[in-house]
Design a protein around this motif. Structure first.
Motif, PDB file in Angstrom:
ATOM      1  N   PHE A   1       3.276   4.641   7.693  1.00 10.94           N
ATOM      2  CA  PHE A   1       3.851   4.766   6.353  1.00 10.94           C
ATOM      3  C   PHE A   1       5.290   5.255   6.454  1.00 10.94           C
ATOM      4  O   PHE A   1       5.619   6.103   7.289  1.00 10.94           O
ATOM      5  CB  PHE A   1       3.024   5.743   5.511  1.00 10.94           C
TER       6      PHE A   1
ATOM      7  N   VAL B   1       0.846  -1.192   0.000  1.00  9.50           N
ATOM      8  CA  VAL B   1       0.000   0.000   0.000  1.00  9.50           C
ATOM      9  C   VAL B   1       0.884   1.244   0.000  1.00  9.50           C
ATOM     10  O   VAL B   1       1.679   1.448   0.925  1.00  9.50           O
ATOM     11  CB  VAL B   1      -0.930   0.024   1.233  1.00  9.50           C
TER      12      VAL B   1
ATOM     13  N   GLN C   1      -5.090  -0.527  -2.756  1.00  7.58           N
ATOM     14  CA  GLN C   1      -5.496   0.878  -2.610  1.00  7.58           C
ATOM     15  C   GLN C   1      -6.425   1.016  -1.419  1.00  7.58           C
ATOM     16  O   GLN C   1      -7.371   0.242  -1.262  1.00  7.58           O
ATOM     17  CB  GLN C   1      -6.201   1.347  -3.884  1.00  7.58           C
TER      18      GLN C   1
ATOM     19  N   HIS D   1       1.213   5.545  -0.273  1.00  5.72           N
ATOM     20  CA  HIS D   1       0.505   6.817  -0.066  1.00  5.72           C
ATOM     21  C   HIS D   1       1.548   7.921   0.045  1.00  5.72           C
ATOM     22  O   HIS D   1       2.443   7.861   0.892  1.00  5.72           O
ATOM     23  CB  HIS D   1      -0.341   6.757   1.212  1.00  5.72           C
ATOM     24  N   ASN D   2       1.440   8.893  -0.852  1.00  3.39           N
ATOM     25  CA  ASN D   2       2.387  10.013  -0.859  1.00  3.39           C
ATOM     26  C   ASN D   2       3.837   9.532  -0.901  1.00  3.39           C
ATOM     27  O   ASN D   2       4.703   9.988  -0.142  1.00  3.39           O
ATOM     28  CB  ASN D   2       2.173  10.909   0.368  1.00  3.39           C
TER      29      ASN D   2
ATOM     30  N   THR E   1      -8.964  -2.148   2.001  1.00  6.72           N
ATOM     31  CA  THR E   1      -8.307  -1.933   0.714  1.00  6.72           C
ATOM     32  C   THR E   1      -8.986  -2.722  -0.392  1.00  6.72           C
ATOM     33  O   THR E   1      -9.795  -3.616  -0.143  1.00  6.72           O
ATOM     34  CB  THR E   1      -6.825  -2.359   0.770  1.00  6.72           C
TER      35      THR E   1
ATOM     36  N   TYR F   1      -6.749  -0.850   7.833  1.00  2.00           N
ATOM     37  CA  TYR F   1      -7.188  -0.219   6.586  1.00  2.00           C
ATOM     38  C   TYR F   1      -7.973  -1.196   5.716  1.00  2.00           C
ATOM     39  O   TYR F   1      -7.567  -2.348   5.519  1.00  2.00           O
ATOM     40  CB  TYR F   1      -5.985   0.277   5.783  1.00  2.00           C
TER      41      TYR F   1
END
Length: 207
Positions: A171, A75, A154, A77-78, A121, A119
């Motif tokens: 993260f 996963v 995602q 993110h940014n 996903t 999370y």
């Protein structure tokens, strides 16, 4: 590098398990039991366990011998990757685990990501299928032969949460990774997954 004794033990155990599955001869059955004992003796000697303990583990494996399946959720993110902290060793890994009998790999990874990170996903694509026992991955020895499936996922909901197996989810940038749980994931795999993230048209890796 994969240790020779581990490969010998795994191969002998597979031969014994397959033989015991299909033979109808009591004499051959006895011979395959002896092969299983030799495999247990090899592994016990180098893994510092008792032959009885290892042989008991081997005897629980039934049917034709095949690799186990481990799935990992990838996963991003940014430009950061989601990792979870394992309670077992205090190190970090991609959320994931064994595929259950009757469960598809994609359902397993979605379940594992939620259970270990909090999370929700959905699957984006398969990034890699790696042979855990291949020397280039440099995982610590494990008695099982394992295929590792890495799925890019995602986030569609949820929030970071701890679980029975994990104490934290966070993260990390590629240049700021924490200490990894090498039984589960190694730095070269994380690096390769970042390359996939930066090159979304790449096909899945294998072996």
């Amino acid at each position: 590098m994969t240790l020779k004794w581990l490969k010998w033990s795994q191969r002998l155990q597979a031969i014994a398990q397959n033989g015991l599955t299909y033979t109808q001869s009591p004499y051959d059955s006895e011979r395959y039991q002896q092969i299983r004992q030799i495999a247990a003796d090899i592994m016990a000697t180098y893994a510092h366990e008792t032959p009885t303990y290892v042989c008991d583990l081997f005897s629980k494996e039934e049917g034709y011998a095949t690799p186990k399946i481990d799935v990992r959720g990838v996963v991003f993110h940014n430009n950061q990757i989601l990792l979870v902290k394992e309670r077992e060793d205090g190190c970090w890994t991609l959320p994931g685990g064994w595929v259950d009998v009757g469960e598809s790999p994609s359902n397993a990874v979605v379940r594992e990501v939620y259970e270990e990170s909090g999370y929700h996903t959905q699957i984006v694509k398969l990034l890699a299928i790696y042979d855990r026992n291949h020397p280039r991955h440099q995982h610590p020895p494990l008695r099982h032969h394992v295929y590792k499936l890495f799925f890019q996922c995602q986030i569609i909901g949820g929030s970071p949460a701890e679980s029975i197996e994990t104490s934290e989810a966070a993260f990390f940038a590629e240049q700021n990774l924490p200490e990894l749980s090498l039984t589960r994931v190694v730095p070269s795999q994380i690096a390769r997954l970042f390359e996939h993230y930066q090159n979304p048209d790449w096909q899945a890796d294998f072996d």
